[in-house]
Motif scaffolding. Structure first.
Motif, mmCIF file in Angstrom:
data_model
loop_
_atom_site.group_PDB
_atom_site.id
_atom_site.type_symbol
_atom_site.label_atom_id
_atom_site.label_comp_id
_atom_site.label_asym_id
_atom_site.label_seq_id
_atom_site.Cartn_x
_atom_site.Cartn_y
_atom_site.Cartn_z
ATOM 1 N N LEU A 195 0.810 -1.215 0.000
ATOM 2 C CA LEU A 195 0.000 0.000 0.000
ATOM 3 C C LEU A 195 0.841 1.262 0.000
ATOM 4 N N ALA A 196 0.423 2.249 -0.783
ATOM 5 C CA ALA A 196 1.037 3.576 -0.720
ATOM 6 C C ALA A 196 0.658 4.220 0.607
ATOM 7 N N ALA A 197 1.501 5.107 1.081
ATOM 8 C CA ALA A 197 1.232 5.752 2.373
ATOM 9 C C ALA A 197 -0.093 6.501 2.363
ATOM 10 N N ASP A 198 -0.429 7.099 1.229
ATOM 11 C CA ASP A 198 -1.672 7.874 1.131
ATOM 12 C C ASP A 198 -2.779 7.114 0.410
ATOM 13 N N VAL A 199 -2.789 5.796 0.535
ATOM 14 C CA VAL A 199 -3.808 4.972 -0.113
ATOM 15 C C VAL A 199 -5.199 5.386 0.338
ATOM 16 N N GLU A 200 -6.168 5.231 -0.566
ATOM 17 C CA GLU A 200 -7.568 5.507 -0.252
ATOM 18 C C GLU A 200 -8.406 4.302 -0.648
ATOM 19 N N LEU A 201 -9.275 3.850 0.253
ATOM 20 C CA LEU A 201 -10.180 2.745 -0.033
ATOM 21 C C LEU A 201 -11.611 3.267 -0.026
ATOM 22 N N ILE A 202 -12.319 3.053 -1.127
ATOM 23 C CA ILE A 202 -13.715 3.459 -1.253
ATOM 24 C C ILE A 202 -14.547 2.195 -1.439
ATOM 25 N N SER A 203 -15.554 2.030 -0.591
ATOM 26 C CA SER A 203 -16.380 0.824 -0.615
ATOM 27 C C SER A 203 -17.840 1.198 -0.801
ATOM 28 N N ASP A 204 -18.504 0.559 -1.767
ATOM 29 C CA ASP A 204 -19.894 0.859 -2.107
ATOM 30 C C ASP A 204 -20.765 -0.350 -1.792
ATOM 31 N N GLY A 205 -21.571 -0.207 -0.724
ATOM 32 C CA GLY A 205 -22.534 -1.249 -0.390
ATOM 33 C C GLY A 205 -23.958 -0.809 -0.621
ATOM 34 N N GLY A 206 -24.147 0.494 -0.881
ATOM 35 C CA GLY A 206 -25.477 1.019 -1.169
ATOM 36 C C GLY A 206 -26.473 0.893 -0.032
ATOM 37 N N GLY A 207 -25.985 0.636 1.186
ATOM 38 C CA GLY A 207 -26.887 0.464 2.310
ATOM 39 C C GLY A 207 -27.568 -0.892 2.344
ATOM 40 N N LYS A 208 -27.191 -1.782 1.395
ATOM 41 C CA LYS A 208 -27.827 -3.090 1.295
ATOM 42 C C LYS A 208 -26.995 -4.187 1.942
ATOM 43 N N VAL A 209 -25.674 -3.990 1.989
ATOM 44 C CA VAL A 209 -24.767 -4.945 2.628
ATOM 45 C C VAL A 209 -23.726 -4.156 3.414
ATOM 46 N N ILE A 210 -22.947 -4.846 4.229
ATOM 47 C CA ILE A 210 -21.932 -4.182 5.035
ATOM 48 C C ILE A 210 -20.827 -3.607 4.143
ATOM 49 N N ALA A 211 -20.524 -2.349 4.348
ATOM 50 C CA ALA A 211 -19.435 -1.672 3.631
ATOM 51 C C ALA A 211 -19.104 -0.406 4.405
ATOM 52 N N ALA A 212 -17.874 0.079 4.232
ATOM 53 C CA ALA A 212 -17.491 1.332 4.883
ATOM 54 C C ALA A 212 -18.328 2.463 4.305
ATOM 55 N N LEU A 213 -18.936 3.261 5.183
ATOM 56 C CA LEU A 213 -19.803 4.336 4.713
ATOM 57 C C LEU A 213 -19.018 5.485 4.102
ATOM 58 N N ASN A 214 -17.799 5.698 4.576
ATOM 59 C CA ASN A 214 -16.962 6.792 4.096
ATOM 60 C C ASN A 214 -15.628 6.249 3.601
ATOM 61 N N PRO A 215 -14.951 6.965 2.699
ATOM 62 C CA PRO A 215 -13.623 6.537 2.255
ATOM 63 C C PRO A 215 -12.661 6.406 3.434
ATOM 64 N N ILE A 216 -11.770 5.437 3.340
ATOM 65 C CA ILE A 216 -10.748 5.203 4.364
ATOM 66 C C ILE A 216 -9.412 5.677 3.794
ATOM 67 N N TYR A 217 -8.732 6.572 4.523
ATOM 68 C CA TYR A 217 -7.484 7.157 4.030
ATOM 69 C C TYR A 217 -6.295 6.677 4.862
ATOM 70 N N GLY A 218 -5.178 6.430 4.182
ATOM 71 C CA GLY A 218 -3.925 6.118 4.856
ATOM 72 C C GLY A 218 -3.689 4.636 5.015
ATOM 73 N N ALA A 219 -2.423 4.230 4.852
ATOM 74 C CA ALA A 219 -2.071 2.808 4.888
ATOM 75 C C ALA A 219 -2.407 2.168 6.231
ATOM 76 N N ASP A 220 -2.165 2.863 7.336
ATOM 77 C CA ASP A 220 -2.428 2.283 8.657
ATOM 78 C C ASP A 220 -3.912 1.997 8.853
ATOM 79 N N ARG A 221 -4.764 2.950 8.515
ATOM 80 C CA ARG A 221 -6.203 2.779 8.708
ATOM 81 C C ARG A 221 -6.767 1.708 7.772
ATOM 82 N N VAL A 222 -6.292 1.693 6.533
ATOM 83 C CA VAL A 222 -6.766 0.681 5.580
ATOM 84 C C VAL A 222 -6.337 -0.708 6.048
ATOM 85 N N THR A 223 -5.098 -0.822 6.523
ATOM 86 C CA THR A 223 -4.599 -2.112 6.999
ATOM 87 C C THR A 223 -5.404 -2.610 8.197
#
Length: 295
Positions: A195-223
């Motif tokens: 992972l890049a230090a400034d990685v961003e993870l965006i997850s789309d569940g549409g409120g129908k299944v479990i997913a992160a509601l907001n983007p997750i920033y940074g390698a530590d938080r994503v890990t």
């Protein structure tokens, strides 16, 4: 009717279908909505007096674009009530059809989504599909100069950030595979190398299944997020998964522990994963069932 039972008008539509689906998908970011648009465009094509249509391509692109503009009005309302982050429907691009393998990266589609419907149409028809401003003016019921201004304004918004080279090589697929295995098994050491230090993870569940509601920033938080998800799922690889190219990017389609068909696409820059786009909304992936079943 032809020998195969298809009349000439239907044959013309089928020949133009790849271009029309390419227009609709870029306008809407939805596979299902694009298919609905093409069905309506076909019905209108069947009803028109074909002797009055000098340019079938131009006519059908105009019809498709106008239908998409109407669809975007209701889509805006639905989007305001959308739960969590929104991502365009993932599309398989390793066996590309005409025009659908180019310029469909998630980043571009997200940028297009921030444009007004008219800006999006003018930009796509001119910059992606090489339409003249005269043709676009006829489609949008605006003057050629107004269409030129719409496209220019859209271009500034879409291209305002400097474009860095994306890695889509065999190395990119290898990194995608390494990430997928590390994320599913909870291998934090491997994730730290990928992972890049400034990685961003965006997850789309549409409120129908479990997913992160907001983007997750940074390698530590994503890990930490991925480690927790892997632990809850048992830390093993899914029984069904496959590497592939999604929206022109290295990607994976898999059946998650909860039975959801999910996808992940990766922007890889300077040898590290820089953006992760995860789609879990079950309404956005049914067209990819065949990726896992081989059909």
């Amino acid at each position: 009717m032809t020998a195969k039972g298809i009349n000439s008008e239907t044959e013309v539509f089928l020949q133009l279908r790849p271009r029309l689906i390419a227009v609709a998908y870029r306008m809407l970011g939805s596979v299902a909505d694009s298919e609905d648009i093409l069905q309506e465009a076909y019905l209108r094509w069947q009803r028109v007096d074909h002797d009055t249509v000098l340019d079938p391509t131009g006519y059908l692109v105009r019809v498709t674009t106008r239908l998409c503009l109407d669809q975007l009005k209701s889509a805006r309302v639905r989007r305001e009530a959308y739960t969590g982050a929104w991502l365009p429907d993932p599309v398989l691009t390793e066996n590309p059809i005409e025009l659908l393998d180019q310029d469909v990266t998630v980043a571009l589609l997200l940028a297009l989504d921030r444009l007004s419907p008219l800006e999006r149409a003018a930009f796509l028809l001119h910059d992606i599909f090489d339409g003249s401003y005269g043709e676009i003016a006829e489609t949008l019921n605006r003057t050629p100069e107004a269409c030129r201004q719409l496209a220019a304004r859209a271009r500034r918004k879409v291209r305002q950030k400097p474009q860095r080279r994306l890695e889509r090589s065999a190395q990119g697929m290898a990194l995608a595979e390494a990430f997928f295995k590390a994320s599913k098994t909870g291998d934090t050491s491997a994730l730290g190398q990928l992972l890049a230090a400034d990685v961003e993870l965006i997850s789309d569940g549409g409120g129908k299944v479990i997913a992160a509601l907001n983007p997750i920033y940074g390698a530590d938080r994503v890990t930490r997020l991925l480690e927790g998800v892997a632990r809850k799922a048992g830390g093993t690889l899914p029984a069904q998964w496959r590497l592939c190219q999604l929206n022109g990017l290295p990607g994976v389609v898999n059946r998650a522990e909860d039975g959801v068909l999910e996808t992940a696409a990766f922007e890889i820059r300077d040898g590290r994963i820089w953006r992760i786009y995860v789609t879990r909304n079950p309404e956005k992936t049914p067209h990819l069932e065949g990726v896992l079943t081989g059909h």
